[in-house]
Write a protein that holds these residues in place. Structure first.
Motif, mmCIF file in Angstrom:
data_model
loop_
_atom_site.group_PDB
_atom_site.id
_atom_site.type_symbol
_atom_site.label_atom_id
_atom_site.label_comp_id
_atom_site.label_asym_id
_atom_site.label_seq_id
_atom_site.Cartn_x
_atom_site.Cartn_y
_atom_site.Cartn_z
ATOM 1 N N ASP A 8 -58.718 -16.317 83.363
ATOM 2 C CA ASP A 8 -57.814 -16.458 82.210
ATOM 3 C C ASP A 8 -58.546 -16.465 80.876
ATOM 4 O O ASP A 8 -57.993 -16.860 79.863
ATOM 5 C CB ASP A 8 -56.968 -17.727 82.362
ATOM 6 N N ARG A 9 -59.795 -16.026 80.875
ATOM 7 C CA ARG A 9 -60.603 -15.986 79.654
ATOM 8 C C ARG A 9 -61.217 -14.611 79.473
ATOM 9 O O ARG A 9 -61.260 -13.816 80.391
ATOM 10 C CB ARG A 9 -61.744 -17.028 79.733
ATOM 11 N N HIS A 19 -60.412 -18.460 75.267
ATOM 12 C CA HIS A 19 -59.151 -18.602 76.005
ATOM 13 C C HIS A 19 -58.022 -18.710 74.987
ATOM 14 O O HIS A 19 -58.013 -19.624 74.158
ATOM 15 C CB HIS A 19 -59.190 -19.839 76.898
ATOM 16 N N ASP A 20 -57.081 -17.768 75.041
ATOM 17 C CA ASP A 20 -55.980 -17.717 74.074
ATOM 18 C C ASP A 20 -54.817 -18.589 74.528
ATOM 19 O O ASP A 20 -54.338 -18.469 75.644
ATOM 20 C CB ASP A 20 -55.507 -16.265 73.919
ATOM 21 N N ASP A 21 -54.381 -19.470 73.635
ATOM 22 C CA ASP A 21 -53.202 -20.291 73.871
ATOM 23 C C ASP A 21 -52.297 -20.116 72.655
ATOM 24 O O ASP A 21 -52.401 -20.855 71.681
ATOM 25 C CB ASP A 21 -53.608 -21.753 74.071
ATOM 26 N N ASP A 22 -51.453 -19.087 72.693
ATOM 27 C CA ASP A 22 -50.517 -18.776 71.601
ATOM 28 C C ASP A 22 -51.205 -18.608 70.256
ATOM 29 O O ASP A 22 -50.805 -19.198 69.246
ATOM 30 C CB ASP A 22 -49.426 -19.851 71.499
ATOM 31 N N ARG A 26 -59.540 -21.190 72.237
ATOM 32 C CA ARG A 26 -60.540 -22.222 72.557
ATOM 33 C C ARG A 26 -61.814 -21.508 72.987
ATOM 34 O O ARG A 26 -61.761 -20.509 73.698
ATOM 35 C CB ARG A 26 -60.014 -23.131 73.654
ATOM 36 N N GLU A 104 -61.905 -24.616 68.484
ATOM 37 C CA GLU A 104 -60.694 -23.805 68.541
ATOM 38 C C GLU A 104 -60.579 -23.030 67.243
ATOM 39 O O GLU A 104 -60.896 -23.545 66.171
ATOM 40 C CB GLU A 104 -59.459 -24.689 68.768
#
Length: 127
Positions: A8-9, A19-22, A26, A104
């Motif tokens: 997931d990265r 790592h994308d969270d919207d 991060r 982040e």
């Protein structure tokens, strides 16, 4: 030796992950990188609000064996810094994809992250 490489990265050839969270990315270093460095004793990170440019240096990580520059996987503004690393830099060794995250970034362009290495491509690079 087998290294943890989460799917997931996305990965830089210099061993940082994003790592994308919207739209918030991060950032940390990979399991392979922390293993190569050995015991991490110091981490120098940017300040919240600093602007970063993809693939340019954002900080330094120091171990008992080496000092290495850290590179940004995406361009954008630093929105959080993992201050726990200042007192406990060994978190990078213990949990590089979890508690050992570094910062982040509010990404300027999500496509920058997608252009980086996938888990499979990164695994081929370190093989």
């Amino acid at each position: 030796m087998s290294f943890d490489i989460p799917d997931d990265r996305r990965y830089l050839e210099s061993h940082e992950w994003g790592h994308d969270d919207d739209g918030t990315v991060r950032v940390g270093i990979t399991d392979f990188a922390q293993d190569e460095l050995g015991d991490v004793v110091f981490v120098e990170l940017p300040d919240e609000g600093d602007a970063l440019t993809q693939e340019e240096q954002f900080g330094v990580i120091e171990s008992i064996k080496a000092v290495s520059d850290l590179y940004a996987p995406v361009s954008g503004e630093v929105t959080a810094v993992n201050e726990a690393l200042f007192d406990a830099p060994e978190l990078v060794n213990d949990d590089p994809f979890g508690e050992g995250w570094m910062l982040e970034i509010d990404a300027d362009d999500a496509d920058e992250l997608e252009a980086l290495l996938s888990a499979d491509e990164y695994e081929e690079q370190i093989a």
